[in-house]
Design a protein around this motif. Structure first.
Motif, PDB file in Angstrom:
ATOM      1  N   ILE A 130      14.293 -20.635  -1.757  1.00 17.40           N
ATOM      2  CA  ILE A 130      13.410 -19.493  -1.976  1.00 17.40           C
ATOM      3  C   ILE A 130      12.124 -19.704  -1.186  1.00 17.40           C
ATOM      4  O   ILE A 130      11.408 -20.682  -1.396  1.00 17.40           O
ATOM      5  N   GLY A 131      11.825 -18.794  -0.260  1.00 16.55           N
ATOM      6  CA  GLY A 131      10.606 -18.884   0.532  1.00 16.55           C
ATOM      7  C   GLY A 131      10.838 -19.567   1.866  1.00 16.55           C
ATOM      8  O   GLY A 131      11.782 -20.350   2.025  1.00 16.55           O
ATOM      9  N   SER A 132       9.961 -19.262   2.847  1.00 20.16           N
ATOM     10  CA  SER A 132      10.153 -19.804   4.195  1.00 20.16           C
ATOM     11  C   SER A 132       8.880 -20.416   4.761  1.00 20.16           C
ATOM     12  O   SER A 132       8.640 -20.374   5.965  1.00 20.16           O
ATOM     13  N   GLY A 133       8.048 -20.991   3.879  1.00 19.22           N
ATOM     14  CA  GLY A 133       6.872 -21.716   4.348  1.00 19.22           C
ATOM     15  C   GLY A 133       7.254 -23.079   4.895  1.00 19.22           C
ATOM     16  O   GLY A 133       8.444 -23.414   5.028  1.00 19.22           O
ATOM     17  N   PHE A 134       6.252 -23.892   5.205  1.00 13.49           N
ATOM     18  CA  PHE A 134       6.503 -25.203   5.802  1.00 13.49           C
ATOM     19  C   PHE A 134       7.444 -26.059   4.962  1.00 13.49           C
ATOM     20  O   PHE A 134       8.360 -26.693   5.483  1.00 13.49           O
ATOM     21  N   SER A 135       7.226 -26.091   3.640  1.00 14.43           N
ATOM     22  CA  SER A 135       8.056 -26.945   2.779  1.00 14.43           C
ATOM     23  C   SER A 135       9.511 -26.508   2.787  1.00 14.43           C
ATOM     24  O   SER A 135      10.425 -27.337   2.909  1.00 14.43           O
ATOM     25  N   SER A 136       9.720 -25.222   2.647  1.00 13.68           N
ATOM     26  CA  SER A 136      11.090 -24.698   2.614  1.00 13.68           C
ATOM     27  C   SER A 136      11.806 -24.934   3.934  1.00 13.68           C
ATOM     28  O   SER A 136      12.973 -25.350   3.968  1.00 13.68           O
ATOM     29  N   LEU A 137      11.126 -24.657   5.037  1.00 12.58           N
ATOM     30  CA  LEU A 137      11.747 -24.850   6.347  1.00 12.58           C
ATOM     31  C   LEU A 137      12.082 -26.325   6.573  1.00 12.58           C
ATOM     32  O   LEU A 137      13.168 -26.658   7.069  1.00 12.58           O
ATOM     33  N   ALA A 138      11.145 -27.202   6.204  1.00 10.79           N
ATOM     34  CA  ALA A 138      11.395 -28.636   6.371  1.00 10.79           C
ATOM     35  C   ALA A 138      12.597 -29.070   5.533  1.00 10.79           C
ATOM     36  O   ALA A 138      13.505 -29.756   6.029  1.00 10.79           O
ATOM     37  N   ALA A 139      12.610 -28.669   4.259  1.00  9.17           N
ATOM     38  CA  ALA A 139      13.723 -29.048   3.378  1.00  9.17           C
ATOM     39  C   ALA A 139      15.048 -28.527   3.914  1.00  9.17           C
ATOM     40  O   ALA A 139      16.067 -29.228   3.853  1.00  9.17           O
ATOM     41  N   ILE A 143      18.016 -19.646   3.539  1.00 10.74           N
ATOM     42  CA  ILE A 143      16.641 -19.382   3.116  1.00 10.74           C
ATOM     43  C   ILE A 143      16.493 -17.894   2.840  1.00 10.74           C
ATOM     44  O   ILE A 143      16.914 -17.059   3.651  1.00 10.74           O
ATOM     45  N   TYR A 144      15.854 -17.566   1.708  1.00  9.80           N
ATOM     46  CA  TYR A 144      15.572 -16.174   1.351  1.00  9.80           C
ATOM     47  C   TYR A 144      14.057 -15.983   1.285  1.00  9.80           C
ATOM     48  O   TYR A 144      13.373 -16.632   0.491  1.00  9.80           O
ATOM     49  N   GLU A 145      13.540 -15.097   2.118  1.00  9.21           N
ATOM     50  CA  GLU A 145      12.113 -14.833   2.221  1.00  9.21           C
ATOM     51  C   GLU A 145      11.815 -13.395   1.790  1.00  9.21           C
ATOM     52  O   GLU A 145      12.457 -12.461   2.263  1.00  9.21           O
ATOM     53  N   LYS A 146      10.841 -13.230   0.874  1.00 10.87           N
ATOM     54  CA  LYS A 146      10.531 -11.899   0.359  1.00 10.87           C
ATOM     55  C   LYS A 146       9.853 -10.996   1.392  1.00 10.87           C
ATOM     56  O   LYS A 146      10.002  -9.777   1.367  1.00 10.87           O
ATOM     57  N   SER A 186      13.971 -10.383   1.328  1.00 14.58           N
ATOM     58  CA  SER A 186      14.899 -10.788   0.261  1.00 14.58           C
ATOM     59  C   SER A 186      14.138 -11.353  -0.937  1.00 14.58           C
ATOM     60  O   SER A 186      14.181 -12.563  -1.201  1.00 14.58           O
ATOM     61  N   PRO A 187      13.441 -10.493  -1.673  1.00  8.73           N
ATOM     62  CA  PRO A 187      12.703 -10.982  -2.851  1.00  8.73           C
ATOM     63  C   PRO A 187      13.643 -11.382  -3.986  1.00  8.73           C
ATOM     64  O   PRO A 187      14.605 -10.666  -4.286  1.00  8.73           O
TER      65      PRO A 187
END
Length: 488
Positions: free
Chosen positions: A8-17, A30-33, A243-244
């Protein structure tokens, strides 16, 4: 065995994970709102001007190098860096500013000119900060915050007193000049707390500043987002925007899927890089690990009032990064943390990336980004935004001795209400949860849900804490916990 992992989300943490999890052979989506990726590090474009909407300081380059090295890559495979010189300026009055240059020797000379004897004191202070940096950033922050024993090492045992003191008191023991004190206190503001509430050990931020320097990705911080996105796609990650998440489905106390636009999407593992408190509202109450009272009792990092401005001329007497400390530093901190309200005379930050990157503004023009730190959860309306813009633009003109307000082509604002709307940020915080002594490491919200199996979290409300480098590390830590659970 391949698992389907929804992020859930596409910030730095999500992209890295996502990169780490895909590297292990999992099916990662990845689902980004929002319509574009990046979370708070999104990009905004208008009339030929380009803005980074959030992070604008590239510090701790070694953390980025370590991230890409995990995939046998280098940052230079994805983006180019420029070291800024000066790194930034701090303005205290009309024709009264201090430039922080790109090497410690030059910074020592600057200090010595202002306060006799402070140059050598600064070198000693930065050497200690480097020692702490080597312990913290190369070791401690890569631990998952599960147990207090993670903090107990031979090195930290020798520095126990630094967890009991605070950064502000330490600096004041060594330096007397008010301007130098404020410059040395500034870096820990990135951790989201007052210097008086930040443990002495965190002076490693001063080494990040003076020792490693301030860098700028050639065409902005979004270069880094694009770089990690490219790596993720190369590893097989799928990214879906608009994709909320409406709900997290739990079956037999195990995360089983998510609901997006009414559609149920089954998942073996769910990892949320969205706001932690908001993510738990997507669960039924009995599945939430932290109560409303818990979140209310936490010390949150500031929110911010941001202005994105296109100017039809070049701005003079200014650096790429500029801090305006011409008003009462301590009073502004009180207005954020102790008695939350709009500050009467706010400190502010200005960023002119077009001083370094000529592509982010049309020829002969300037891209300007202004930021006022604010208490989270306070009132936000258009009238207040305009009132505070007038405050800072008037002071900016006075301090840099030029008129610029009549050269504004457009001005867009972003404040607490927008942080809530766009990022579901608790109380509209901009930087997450402050890294105070009682909100450090194992005392922060956990990466792994305590109530729902196969549900994990990453980002600035969990470990290690606020900031872009910690966000990358958080993504790695969450991915490692997930990989460990899949092996067991």
């Amino acid at each position: 065995m391949t698992k389907t992992i929804s992020i859930i989300g596409s910030g730095f943490s999500s992209l890295a994970a996502s990169c780490y999890l895909a590297q292990q052979g999992n099916k990662v989506i990845i689902y980004e709102k929002n319509p574009t990726i990046g979370g708070r590090a999104r990009q905004f474009k208008k009339d030929g001007f380009t803005f980074d909407m959030g992070p604008s300081w590239y510090w701790m380059p070694d953390v980025f190098e370590r991230f890409f090295q995990d995939f046998n890559k280098k940052p230079s495979d994805y983006y180019e860096l420029v070291k800024l010189n000066p790194a930034y300026r701090v303005y205290f009055g009309i024709n009264d500013f201090i430039s922080i240059y790109d090497n410690l020797a030059a910074i020592k000379n600057t200090f010595e000119e202002i306060e006799k004897g402070s140059g050598q004191k600064l070198e000693t202070f930065i050497n200690q900060a480097k020692s702490n940096y080597d312990i913290a950033i190369k070791d401690l922050v890569y631990r998952p915050g599960i147990s207090p024993l993670e903090l107990i090492t031979k090195e930290t045992a020798l520095k126990l007193n630094q967890f009991l003191g605070n950064v502000s008191a330490d600096i004041r023991k060594k330096f007397k000049n008010k301007k130098l004190i404020q410059i040395l206190e500034f870096p820990v503001l990135f951790l989201g707390a007052k210097p008086t509430k930040t443990p002495s050990f965190y002076n490693f931020m001063n080494y990040a500043d003076f020792g490693l320097g301030t860098w700028h990705p050639k065409t902005g911080m979004f270069d880094v987002i694009r770089g990690i996105e490219k790596l993720a796609l190369e590893l097989g990650v799928t990214i879906k925007t608009n994709s909320p998440i409406e709900k997290i489905i739990v079956e037999n106390k195990t995360a089983a899927g998510i609901v997006i636009n009414g559609e149920i999407i089954k998942s073996d593992i769910i990892l949320s890089g969205a706001d932690y408190q908001h993510t738990e509202t997507l669960l039924e109450k009995e599945h939430r690990a932290y109560s409303d009272n818990y979140w209310e009792s936490r010390i949150f990092a500031p929110s911010s009032l941001l202005f994105f401005i296109g100017f039809n001329k070049k701005i003079e007497n200014i650096s790429h990064h500029a801090l305006f400390f011409d008003t009462d530093f301590d009073q502004h901190a009180i207005d954020i943390y102790d008695k939350p309200k709009w500050p009467k005379e706010p400190l502010f930050y200005a960023n002119f990336p077009s001083k370094t990157d000529l592509t982010c503004a049309p020829d002969g023009m300037e891209t300007g980004f202004f930021l006022i730190p604010l208490a989270p959860g306070i009132e936000d309306n258009q009238s207040l935004r305009e009132e505070y813009f007038e405050k800072i633009i008037t002071r900016f003109e006075q301090l840099t001795e030029q008129e610029i307000r009549n050269n504004i082509i457009f001005k867009e604002s972003f404040c607490k209400n927008d942080f809530v709307q766009h990022y579901n940020a608790y109380k509209g915080n901009a930087y997450g949860m402050a890294n105070t002594l009682l909100q450090t490491a194992f005392l922060r919200p956990k990466l792994k849900s305590k109530k729902v199996h196969n549900l994990y979290f990453t980002g600035q409300l969990t470990v290690p804490g606020p900031g872009v480098p910690p966000a990358l590390i958080s993504g790695k830590l969450a991915a490692e916990l997930i990989q460990k659970s899949l092996r067991s």
